[in-house]
Write a protein that holds these residues in place. Structure first.
Motif, PDB file in Angstrom:
ATOM      1  N   ASP A   1      61.918 -33.944  48.625  1.00 16.46           N
ATOM      2  CA  ASP A   1      60.700 -33.280  48.162  1.00 16.46           C
ATOM      3  C   ASP A   1      61.125 -32.017  47.426  1.00 16.46           C
ATOM      4  N   LEU A   2      61.214 -32.094  46.105  1.00 14.04           N
ATOM      5  CA  LEU A   2      61.670 -30.954  45.315  1.00 14.04           C
ATOM      6  C   LEU A   2      60.933 -30.922  43.989  1.00 14.04           C
ATOM      7  N   SER A   3      60.999 -29.782  43.343  1.00 19.34           N
ATOM      8  CA  SER A   3      60.335 -29.605  42.054  1.00 19.34           C
ATOM      9  C   SER A   3      61.153 -30.283  40.961  1.00 19.34           C
ATOM     10  N   VAL A   4      60.599 -31.324  40.360  1.00 18.56           N
ATOM     11  CA  VAL A   4      61.352 -32.074  39.348  1.00 18.56           C
ATOM     12  C   VAL A   4      61.481 -31.298  38.047  1.00 18.56           C
ATOM     13  N   GLU A   5      60.645 -30.270  37.837  1.00 18.17           N
ATOM     14  CA  GLU A   5      60.741 -29.494  36.596  1.00 18.17           C
ATOM     15  C   GLU A   5      62.075 -28.767  36.494  1.00 18.17           C
ATOM     16  N   ASP A   6      62.711 -28.471  37.642  1.00 16.91           N
ATOM     17  CA  ASP A   6      63.979 -27.757  37.626  1.00 16.91           C
ATOM     18  C   ASP A   6      65.175 -28.674  37.417  1.00 16.91           C
ATOM     19  N   MET A   7      64.947 -29.975  37.438  1.00 13.70           N
ATOM     20  CA  MET A   7      66.038 -30.926  37.238  1.00 13.70           C
ATOM     21  C   MET A   7      66.232 -31.193  35.745  1.00 13.70           C
ATOM     22  N   PRO A   8      67.457 -31.587  35.332  1.00 17.65           N
ATOM     23  CA  PRO A   8      67.684 -31.913  33.914  1.00 17.65           C
ATOM     24  C   PRO A   8      66.716 -32.986  33.441  1.00 17.65           C
ATOM     25  N   PRO A   9      66.173 -32.871  32.244  1.00 14.13           N
ATOM     26  CA  PRO A   9      65.154 -33.829  31.788  1.00 14.13           C
ATOM     27  C   PRO A   9      65.684 -35.247  31.622  1.00 14.13           C
ATOM     28  N   GLU A  10      66.998 -35.411  31.441  1.00 10.32           N
ATOM     29  CA  GLU A  10      67.529 -36.760  31.225  1.00 10.32           C
ATOM     30  C   GLU A  10      67.669 -37.558  32.516  1.00 10.32           C
ATOM     31  N   ILE A  11      67.436 -36.937  33.675  1.00 13.03           N
ATOM     32  CA  ILE A  11      67.560 -37.642  34.947  1.00 13.03           C
ATOM     33  C   ILE A  11      66.399 -38.616  35.107  1.00 13.03           C
ATOM     34  N   ALA A  12      66.721 -39.880  35.417  1.00  8.63           N
ATOM     35  CA  ALA A  12      65.679 -40.874  35.663  1.00  8.63           C
ATOM     36  C   ALA A  12      64.943 -40.539  36.955  1.00  8.63           C
ATOM     37  N   ARG A  13      63.649 -40.842  36.983  1.00  5.42           N
ATOM     38  CA  ARG A  13      62.826 -40.464  38.129  1.00  5.42           C
ATOM     39  C   ARG A  13      62.030 -41.656  38.649  1.00  5.42           C
ATOM     40  N   VAL A  14      61.883 -41.695  39.966  1.00  9.78           N
ATOM     41  CA  VAL A  14      61.027 -42.674  40.630  1.00  9.78           C
ATOM     42  C   VAL A  14      60.180 -41.896  41.633  1.00  9.78           C
ATOM     43  N   ALA A  15      58.863 -42.047  41.536  1.00  4.00           N
ATOM     44  CA  ALA A  15      57.945 -41.342  42.434  1.00  4.00           C
ATOM     45  C   ALA A  15      57.140 -42.381  43.214  1.00  4.00           C
ATOM     46  N   PRO A  16      57.539 -42.735  44.445  1.00  3.43           N
ATOM     47  CA  PRO A  16      56.789 -43.716  45.228  1.00  3.43           C
ATOM     48  C   PRO A  16      55.338 -43.270  45.428  1.00  3.43           C
TER      49      PRO A  16
END
Length: 697
Positions: free
Chosen positions: A216-231
């Motif tokens: 559970d973390l803020s995805v805005e702080d992660m590099p934009p190129e990281i693939a994301r999955v939000a169950p």
């Protein structure tokens, strides 16, 4: 064999001996009955039934208490932790497939969502599908770390990958490079991530491997190129399936009797039957409250224990607590019907620093035998109050507010027992790091310290430690200082000394506070900058003013002043403090005498190096040579590899300045071997530099 393993064998032998005695008594009884007339056998039938019942009880007790829970020794886990077990997921097939596909396409994927959504379970399931070979699984649980604690997360991850902290502690940019090399051909799951700084450093440096980040973390702080999955939240049908599945998970420990459970009829008024009987309210419950899998599981466990509760009554109760229904209703109800022992263990665990403990340590906390603690932990785990990580247990975040209060005296006694337990263990393991210790004991000690150093630091950082445990706390601080020095972790060394100084002031221990300040002064002086030397001088001034004249650490104070004066070029003042240091040492302090001889030689060598007068320089080098010869004899008598290495290194430098460059490399090569034996990487680097300079000249 370690003391813990011997103790465990004794416990098992005692249990086996007790069972053998019972069996022998039964066999004797059978022989006696057989010898009697068959017509008299009828009067023994009630006794036979009673003995048979006793044997069945003993068998069930053995199944319960000889559980794999708690069978592992503390810190016995391998470096590459395997992926933990995950129950069969419900309604998450699409999320798992999506995670697998994005990991195959990008290498790194972030599975994120609110606490309880099941991000970690999805990540673990996807990791198993990506790489079926268990030998290539890597798992790191970052729970308990601060969201911005990048350094400790980096240490935890790289240590799991088999990389020693000393290889990257001084260069943060090297950590990602080392991780990339160690990850080739594997899949790594970083679970319970709460902040982007914990994982951002590794999220873009992975090739020929997979990294799945879950939390559970803020995805805005992660590099934009990281693939994301939000169950997403559970669908109504999936939520009800997960809810009704909890009938099979209760009571705790029933999984060891599956052969019996399969033969039973469905329990009266099971969750599934209540759903069928009141489908409308069940669907309303799933729609309004069971979006998170963890809530469905926790509420299902509670419903399995309380078969009289209808969905209509449950909905009415939940609607009274709309703002925070999970905390006020579901979690509070998890402790309904809990045993008194489990409630007491929960209360004591809530008083201890929030970290992971072995069941042996928790037995000391609660003053209970290990098998009893394992049973209580299984009960608390079934109620979501504790969770198991490897061979240790941690209180869940939501459990602490539910624990009963503990009286101050009971708290102090329990925490003192816990601290004493770890102080004894860490002292034994740091003693095993001695170069003369057997290799298997040294390796066992290293593995234990790798897993326990965070727990030890949390114990030392306890805000209100019991006064009776002060000496044990200082023992833990001493051991951590030695361990972090060996591991080349100056930041952690400094943290230990700062915490020790703070706790010593809180407990009114002047000597312990002086030792902590002396360590901080030595670290400041070693950094070498002008501000660092000023900081060292301020700390030494404070210790000089506060420390009584006759105290055991007075020689350390004079040594600190001598080395500071040596750094500043005041050689006469440095020699005077070494003289005072030697006068303050006990007559039998041979290791202290060795340190003084080496320091005197270092002062003479530095003095000769900067003295333009040839005769004075020659006399100083001769004096250093004599002191080092005496130091080498003393180090050999004491079997002190580190002291012998330091003396040889300085004698090589003295030879070099005396105009005997051919003799110096032999001493430096001998010092190299001894520094390697003593795991002194700083001395090793110095000698390698000396040898390179000698070769280039």
């Amino acid at each position: 064999m370690s003391l813990r393993r011997r103790r465990r064998q004794i416990e098992v032998l005692a249990q086996v001996s007790g069972s053998t005695a019972i069996a022998g008594g039964v066999l004797g009884f059978v022989r006696e009955v057989t010898a009697n007339e068959l017509s008299a056998l009828g009067q023994w039938v009630p006794v036979i039934v009673m003995v048979a019942g006793l044997l069945i009880y003993v068998g069930l007790w053995a199944l319960r208490h000889w559980s794999p829970l708690g069978a592992d020794d503390e810190g016995a886990g391998q470096v590459a932790l395997p992926l933990p077990h995950v129950d069969e997921l419900v309604g998450r097939d699409g999320d798992v497939d999506n995670t697998v596909a994005k990991a195959q396409a990008h290498g790194v994927v972030l599975v994120h969502g609110p606490d309880g959504i099941g991000a970690g379970s999805v990540a673990i399931k996807a990791a198993r599908e990506l790489v079926p070979d268990e030998e290539r699984h890597r798992y790191v649980d970052l729970q308990g770390l601060a969201p911005d604690d990048r350094r400790r997360a980096r240490i935890q991850v790289l240590r799991t990958l088999g990389v020693a902290p000393r290889l990257f502690e001084s260069r943060s940019d090297r950590a990602a490079e080392l991780a990339e090399r160690a990850l080739v051909g594997t899949v790594l799951v970083l679970d319970n991530v709460t902040g982007a700084p914990q994982v951002r450093w590794i999220s873009h440096r992975v090739r020929d491997a997979y990294v799945i980040i879950a939390g559970d973390l803020s995805v805005e702080d992660m590099p934009p190129e990281i693939a994301r999955v939000a169950p997403a939240g559970l669908k109504e049908g999936d939520a009800l399936d997960l809810l009704s599945a909890q009938d099979a998970a209760w009571p705790p420990g029933a999984e060891r009797l599956r052969w019996w459970r399969r033969r039973r009829a469905a329990p009266a008024n099971s969750i599934a039957r209540r759903i069928d009987a009141d489908r409308k309210n069940a669907e309303r419950l799933a729609k309004d409250y069971l979006q998170l899998p963890r809530v469905a599981i926790e509420l299902g466990r509670w419903l399995a224990r309380n078969r009289h509760v209808s969905f209509e009554a449950l909905l009415a109760d939940l609607r009274q607590h709309e703002e925070n229904f999970e905390l006020n209703v579901i979690l509070r109800r998890q402790l309904d019907g809990a045993s008194a022992g489990a409630l007491r263990l929960l209360a004591l665990l809530a008083q201890a620093p929030q970290t992971a403990y072995s069941d042996e340590a928790l037995g000391e906390l609660a003053r209970l035998p290990r098998h009893r603690v394992s049973t209580l932990l299984a009960e608390l785990a079934a109620r979501f109050m504790v969770e198991r990580t490897s061979s240790r247990y941690r209180l869940t975040a939501q459990a602490a507010p539910l624990a009963d209060p503990v009286r101050p005296r009971a708290r102090a006694r329990a925490l003192a027992r816990l601290i004493a337990h770890y102080a004894e263990l860490v002292t034994a393991h740091t003693d095993a790091l001695d170069p003369g210790a057997p290799e298997d004991e040294r390796r066992e000690a290293e593995e234990w310290l790798k897993t326990a150093d965070v727990t030890l630091l949390r114990l030392l950082s306890m805000p209100a430690p019991p006064r009776a445990a002060a000496e044990q706390l200082w023992g833990i601080a001493d051991a951590l200082d030695l361990w972090f020095t060996r591991e080349q972790r100056p930041s952690d060394r400094k943290a230990v000394a700062e915490v020790m100084a703070e706790r010593a002031k809180q407990l009114g221990d002047q000597v312990a506070g002086a030792i902590a300040d002396l360590r901080l002064a030595a670290m400041a002086r070693a950094r070498g900058g002008p501000k660092d030397r000023e900081e060292a001088r301020r700390l030494l001034d404070g210790v000089t003013a506060a420390l009584p004249e006759k105290t055991p650490c007075r020689p350390q104070l004079h040594t600190g002043w001598a080395l500071l004066h040596l750094e500043e070029g005041d050689y006469d003042a440095a020699r005077e403090h070494i003289r005072l240091c030697r006068a303050a040492r006990p007559l039998r302090d041979s290791r202290g005498k060795l340190i003084d001889l080496i320091n005197l030689a270092a002062i003479d060598i530095q003095d000769a190096k900067h003295d333009p007068d040839h005769d004075r320089r020659s006399r100083a080098l001769d004096s250093a040579h004599d002191q080092l010869s005496h130091a080498l004899d003393l180090a050999e008598t004491l079997h002190d590899a580190g002291g012998e290495a330091h003396a040889l290194e300085l004698r090589g430098i003295a030879y070099w300045y005396q105009g005997h460059p051919g003799r110096a490399p032999a001493d430096w090569r001998a010092a190299l071997a001894l520094y390697t034996e003593a795991w002194d990487l700083t001395g090793l680097a110095r000698c390698e530099r000396h040898c390179r300079q000698a070769g280039s000249s």
